[in-house]
Design a protein around this motif. Sequence first.
Motif, PDB file in Angstrom:
ATOM      1  N   THR A   4      -1.055  19.351  49.539  1.00  0.00           N
ATOM      2  CA  THR A   4       0.226  20.380  48.977  1.00  0.00           C
ATOM      3  C   THR A   4      -0.107  21.656  49.151  1.00  0.00           C
ATOM      4  OG1 THR A   4       1.019  18.337  47.541  1.00  0.00           O
ATOM      5  CG2 THR A   4       1.859  20.628  47.419  1.00  0.00           C
ATOM      6  N   THR A   6       0.910  25.380  47.824  1.00  0.00           N
ATOM      7  CA  THR A   6       1.824  25.806  46.996  1.00  0.00           C
ATOM      8  C   THR A   6       1.716  27.353  47.138  1.00  0.00           C
ATOM      9  OG1 THR A   6       0.054  25.721  45.279  1.00  0.00           O
ATOM     10  CG2 THR A   6       1.948  24.036  45.446  1.00  0.00           C
ATOM     11  N   ASP A   9       0.536  29.384  41.163  1.00  0.00           N
ATOM     12  CA  ASP A   9       0.654  28.440  39.811  1.00  0.00           C
ATOM     13  C   ASP A   9       2.123  29.071  39.034  1.00  0.00           C
ATOM     14  OD1 ASP A   9      -1.737  27.185  40.263  1.00  0.00           O
ATOM     15  OD2 ASP A   9      -2.736  28.515  39.283  1.00  0.00           O
ATOM     16  N   GLU A  11       4.682  29.634  40.400  1.00  0.00           N
ATOM     17  CA  GLU A  11       5.815  29.074  41.542  1.00  0.00           C
ATOM     18  C   GLU A  11       5.520  27.869  41.871  1.00  0.00           C
ATOM     19  OE1 GLU A  11       8.892  30.413  41.735  1.00  0.00           O
ATOM     20  OE2 GLU A  11       8.508  32.406  41.043  1.00  0.00           O
ATOM     21  N   ALA A  12       5.100  27.021  41.008  1.00  0.00           N
ATOM     22  CA  ALA A  12       4.457  25.484  41.143  1.00  0.00           C
ATOM     23  C   ALA A  12       5.535  24.572  41.960  1.00  0.00           C
ATOM     24  CB  ALA A  12       4.168  24.863  39.795  1.00  0.00           C
ATOM     25  N   ASP A  13       6.961  24.997  41.489  1.00  0.00           N
ATOM     26  CA  ASP A  13       8.092  24.314  42.254  1.00  0.00           C
ATOM     27  C   ASP A  13       7.923  24.457  43.971  1.00  0.00           C
ATOM     28  OD1 ASP A  13       8.866  26.692  41.546  1.00  0.00           O
ATOM     29  OD2 ASP A  13      10.924  26.019  41.636  1.00  0.00           O
ATOM     30  N   GLN A  14       7.690  25.517  44.287  1.00  0.00           N
ATOM     31  CA  GLN A  14       7.603  26.044  45.754  1.00  0.00           C
ATOM     32  C   GLN A  14       6.413  25.597  46.422  1.00  0.00           C
ATOM     33  OE1 GLN A  14       9.222  29.619  46.963  1.00  0.00           O
ATOM     34  NE2 GLN A  14       9.905  30.343  45.070  1.00  0.00           N
ATOM     35  N   GLU A  15       6.597  24.328  47.058  1.00  0.00           N
ATOM     36  CA  GLU A  15       5.285  23.840  47.716  1.00  0.00           C
ATOM     37  C   GLU A  15       5.963  23.033  49.050  1.00  0.00           C
ATOM     38  OE1 GLU A  15       4.267  20.850  44.831  1.00  0.00           O
ATOM     39  OE2 GLU A  15       5.413  19.422  45.736  1.00  0.00           O
ATOM     40  N   ARG A  17       4.775  19.797  51.097  1.00  0.00           N
ATOM     41  CA  ARG A  17       3.842  18.497  51.106  1.00  0.00           C
ATOM     42  C   ARG A  17       3.583  17.997  52.546  1.00  0.00           C
ATOM     43  NH1 ARG A  17       2.742  15.820  46.772  1.00  0.00           N
ATOM     44  NH2 ARG A  17       2.870  13.705  47.727  1.00  0.00           N
TER      45      ARG A  17
END
Length: 184
Positions: A4, A6, A9, A11-15, A17
């Motif tokens: 992953t 990213t 930290d 903006e942890a939802d922006q990643e 995969r």
Amino acid sequence: MANTITRSDAEADQEIRCSNGLFSVVISVLALSGSRIARTSDEKDFIIWLAEHDQSVLGSGTCGFTISEMPWSRDRMQLEKSFLDTTIEGAIRCLGWGMLDYTPNVTMLEPALNQFRTLVNELQETEIDFAVGQLWREEQEAERTLPGEYPVCSQHHVLLCWHGCVVCHENAGILPADSDSNGR
Ligand SMILES: [Zn+2]
């Protein structure tokens, strides 16, 4: 397993995969492109930092990273972002792909590169811990064991990091197998 990428930290939802195979292709095409574009030591350091994320050395599924931990400089951040943007653009335009023993699956690779580009461009100074990047640079200096300044692979013209040329490794087939589609 997957790797992953990213943004930070904060903006942890922006990643992004990536399957193991796709991640290796992403690193290889960025290394090929950036090694051909980089001129300054700052720029070369960014490519070496990316190339260190080599699953053939570190292990499958262990190479995800956070963009905010790249070796950013507080006073040159915009230049560094611009360089990365140009590197990604080069990768999308297949710069250096002739060095690969395979043809990347553009359908999978291009969206990943575009996502990476978006995350890089949206990264804010406040999300960066500049000390992390500085520490990495200091370690690079202290542990530099490669001969000369910023050597490149004689075969692939890819900047070498401490464990060698990421494209040599990938072309040699030291690539983790995936059960799902893998970008190549
Ligand atoms: Zn090589």
